[in-house]
Design an enzyme around this catalytic site. Sequence first.
Site, PDB file in Angstrom:
ATOM      1  N   ARG A  88      17.252  -9.349  -6.036  1.00  0.00           N
ATOM      2  CA  ARG A  88      17.571  -9.701  -4.647  1.00  0.00           C
ATOM      3  C   ARG A  88      17.453 -11.211  -4.471  1.00  0.00           C
ATOM      4  O   ARG A  88      16.514 -11.819  -4.976  1.00  0.00           O
ATOM      5  CB  ARG A  88      16.573  -9.013  -3.701  1.00  0.00           C
ATOM      6  CG  ARG A  88      16.966  -7.609  -3.349  1.00  0.00           C
ATOM      7  CD  ARG A  88      15.856  -6.857  -2.669  1.00  0.00           C
ATOM      8  NE  ARG A  88      15.214  -7.571  -1.577  1.00  0.00           N
ATOM      9  CZ  ARG A  88      14.226  -7.050  -0.828  1.00  0.00           C
ATOM     10  NH1 ARG A  88      13.775  -5.834  -1.074  1.00  0.00           N
ATOM     11  NH2 ARG A  88      13.680  -7.738   0.135  1.00  0.00           N
TER      12      ARG A  88
ATOM     13  N   ARG B 142      10.960  -8.112 -10.071  1.00  0.00           N
ATOM     14  CA  ARG B 142      11.566  -6.935  -9.436  1.00  0.00           C
ATOM     15  C   ARG B 142      13.088  -6.928  -9.609  1.00  0.00           C
ATOM     16  O   ARG B 142      13.740  -7.951  -9.465  1.00  0.00           O
ATOM     17  CB  ARG B 142      11.209  -6.990  -7.943  1.00  0.00           C
ATOM     18  CG  ARG B 142      11.561  -5.751  -7.196  1.00  0.00           C
ATOM     19  CD  ARG B 142      10.682  -5.564  -6.015  1.00  0.00           C
ATOM     20  NE  ARG B 142      11.042  -6.412  -4.888  1.00  0.00           N
ATOM     21  CZ  ARG B 142      10.483  -6.298  -3.694  1.00  0.00           C
ATOM     22  NH1 ARG B 142       9.530  -5.404  -3.487  1.00  0.00           N
ATOM     23  NH2 ARG B 142      10.848  -7.084  -2.714  1.00  0.00           N
TER      24      ARG B 142
ATOM     25  N   LYS C 163       4.944  -1.553  -0.286  1.00  0.00           N
ATOM     26  CA  LYS C 163       5.183  -0.729   0.908  1.00  0.00           C
ATOM     27  C   LYS C 163       6.343   0.245   0.694  1.00  0.00           C
ATOM     28  O   LYS C 163       6.212   1.422   0.974  1.00  0.00           O
ATOM     29  CB  LYS C 163       5.618  -1.602   2.104  1.00  0.00           C
ATOM     30  CG  LYS C 163       4.594  -2.473   2.718  1.00  0.00           C
ATOM     31  CD  LYS C 163       5.146  -3.131   3.988  1.00  0.00           C
ATOM     32  CE  LYS C 163       6.403  -3.967   3.810  1.00  0.00           C
ATOM     33  NZ  LYS C 163       6.255  -5.181   3.005  1.00  0.00           N
TER      34      LYS C 163
ATOM     35  N   ARG D 201       8.968 -16.331   2.523  1.00  0.00           N
ATOM     36  CA  ARG D 201       8.663 -14.987   3.043  1.00  0.00           C
ATOM     37  C   ARG D 201       7.150 -14.809   3.191  1.00  0.00           C
ATOM     38  O   ARG D 201       6.674 -14.197   4.146  1.00  0.00           O
ATOM     39  CB  ARG D 201       9.230 -13.910   2.119  1.00  0.00           C
ATOM     40  CG  ARG D 201      10.746 -13.832   2.198  1.00  0.00           C
ATOM     41  CD  ARG D 201      11.316 -12.944   1.117  1.00  0.00           C
ATOM     42  NE  ARG D 201      11.070 -11.533   1.352  1.00  0.00           N
ATOM     43  CZ  ARG D 201      11.106 -10.601   0.409  1.00  0.00           C
ATOM     44  NH1 ARG D 201      11.354 -10.929  -0.844  1.00  0.00           N
ATOM     45  NH2 ARG D 201      10.899  -9.352   0.719  1.00  0.00           N
TER      46      ARG D 201
ATOM     47  N   ARG E 214       7.055  -6.392  12.401  1.00  0.00           N
ATOM     48  CA  ARG E 214       6.611  -7.540  11.606  1.00  0.00           C
ATOM     49  C   ARG E 214       6.119  -8.690  12.480  1.00  0.00           C
ATOM     50  O   ARG E 214       5.760  -9.740  11.943  1.00  0.00           O
ATOM     51  CB  ARG E 214       7.771  -8.038  10.753  1.00  0.00           C
ATOM     52  CG  ARG E 214       7.731  -7.542   9.297  1.00  0.00           C
ATOM     53  CD  ARG E 214       8.981  -8.075   8.661  1.00  0.00           C
ATOM     54  NE  ARG E 214       8.966  -8.241   7.260  1.00  0.00           N
ATOM     55  CZ  ARG E 214       9.573  -7.412   6.395  1.00  0.00           C
ATOM     56  NH1 ARG E 214      10.116  -6.302   6.804  1.00  0.00           N
ATOM     57  NH2 ARG E 214       9.604  -7.715   5.128  1.00  0.00           N
TER      58      ARG E 214
HETATM   59  P1  AMP Z   1      12.160  -6.088   3.340  1.00  0.00           P
HETATM   60  O1  AMP Z   1      13.121  -5.313   2.512  1.00  0.00           O
HETATM   61  O2  AMP Z   1      11.351  -5.219   4.260  1.00  0.00           O
HETATM   62  O3  AMP Z   1      11.292  -7.002   2.507  1.00  0.00           O
HETATM   63  O4  AMP Z   1      13.021  -7.042   4.297  1.00  0.00           O
HETATM   64  C1  AMP Z   1      13.917  -8.005   3.770  1.00  0.00           C
HETATM   65  C2  AMP Z   1      14.257  -9.034   4.840  1.00  0.00           C
HETATM   66  O5  AMP Z   1      14.862  -8.374   5.966  1.00  0.00           O
HETATM   67  C3  AMP Z   1      13.064  -9.769   5.426  1.00  0.00           C
HETATM   68  O6  AMP Z   1      12.670 -10.891   4.634  1.00  0.00           O
HETATM   69  C4  AMP Z   1      13.629 -10.210   6.785  1.00  0.00           C
HETATM   70  O7  AMP Z   1      14.534 -11.284   6.661  1.00  0.00           O
HETATM   71  C5  AMP Z   1      14.450  -8.985   7.178  1.00  0.00           C
HETATM   72  N1  AMP Z   1      13.620  -7.999   7.935  1.00  0.00           N
HETATM   73  C6  AMP Z   1      13.317  -6.719   7.579  1.00  0.00           C
HETATM   74  N2  AMP Z   1      12.550  -6.127   8.498  1.00  0.00           N
HETATM   75  C7  AMP Z   1      12.350  -7.051   9.475  1.00  0.00           C
HETATM   76  C8  AMP Z   1      11.617  -7.068  10.692  1.00  0.00           C
HETATM   77  N3  AMP Z   1      10.925  -5.994  11.117  1.00  0.00           N
HETATM   78  N4  AMP Z   1      11.635  -8.211  11.432  1.00  0.00           N
HETATM   79  C9  AMP Z   1      12.333  -9.292  11.043  1.00  0.00           C
HETATM   80  N5  AMP Z   1      13.018  -9.364   9.904  1.00  0.00           N
HETATM   81  C10 AMP Z   1      13.045  -8.252   9.110  1.00  0.00           C
END
Ligand code: AMP
Length: 220
Positions: free
Chosen positions: A160, A127, A13, A171, A88
Amino acid sequence: MNLIFLGPPGAGKGTQAKLLSNFSGIPQISTGDILRAAVRDESPMGVRAKSYMDSGALVPDEVVVGIAEERLSQGDCDKGFILDGFPRTVAQAESLSEMLERMGKTITAVISIAVDEEELLERISGRRACEKCGKVYHLVYEPPKDITKCDLCGGILYQRDDDKKETMRKRLDEYRQKTAPLIEYYSGKGLLEEISGTGSIEKIQVQIRRAVEGARCDNP
Ligand code: AMP
């Protein structure tokens, strides 16, 4: 054009949203990036979000809805936005729809990127991201020249915490239970564009641009 990118962690994404943002000049809004910056700055929101993120859980809806609303009301979103990683949950999607209504905006399309779980686990474990500029590499698919340093700025590459295997499983569970229902939710609204996330980054980007063009004709 107002877009949502939907998909499991590791589906690409962020990579695809960034490419489309560079191509179209429309900002990419990643709630994950905003949260990571807050964690780095140790802001009250960052401190609250950190424990959820480290364990692979979703951050509470009210926190991310607040982040999204603040970001979407900034001037550069007037010409459009690409939401990457938000909404989400169905509750977040409902809040988004209310806030867009208040702003007089609508969603043009929801791009859903699908990749099977085996491949996701493999992708995520390889990654690496640059500490300094945020550029993302993959040790197998897009390796840097030196596995410790960023090709672009020389910053240190790191994995990360939430990309480590146990956290990744959590996740994926969160995705299955809370985010996957959005596929049906947006499909029911006639907004869903399904794209296979397997294949080269460039080919997937071409398919996404085609889907977006088609959606813009349907929802001008
Ligand atoms: P990402 O970089 O989009 O994979 O997000 C990393 C982490 O941030 C996720 O595993 C969640 O803990 C948190 N996070 C990011 N976006 C959201 C969202 N829309 N709702 C809830 N948690 C989020």
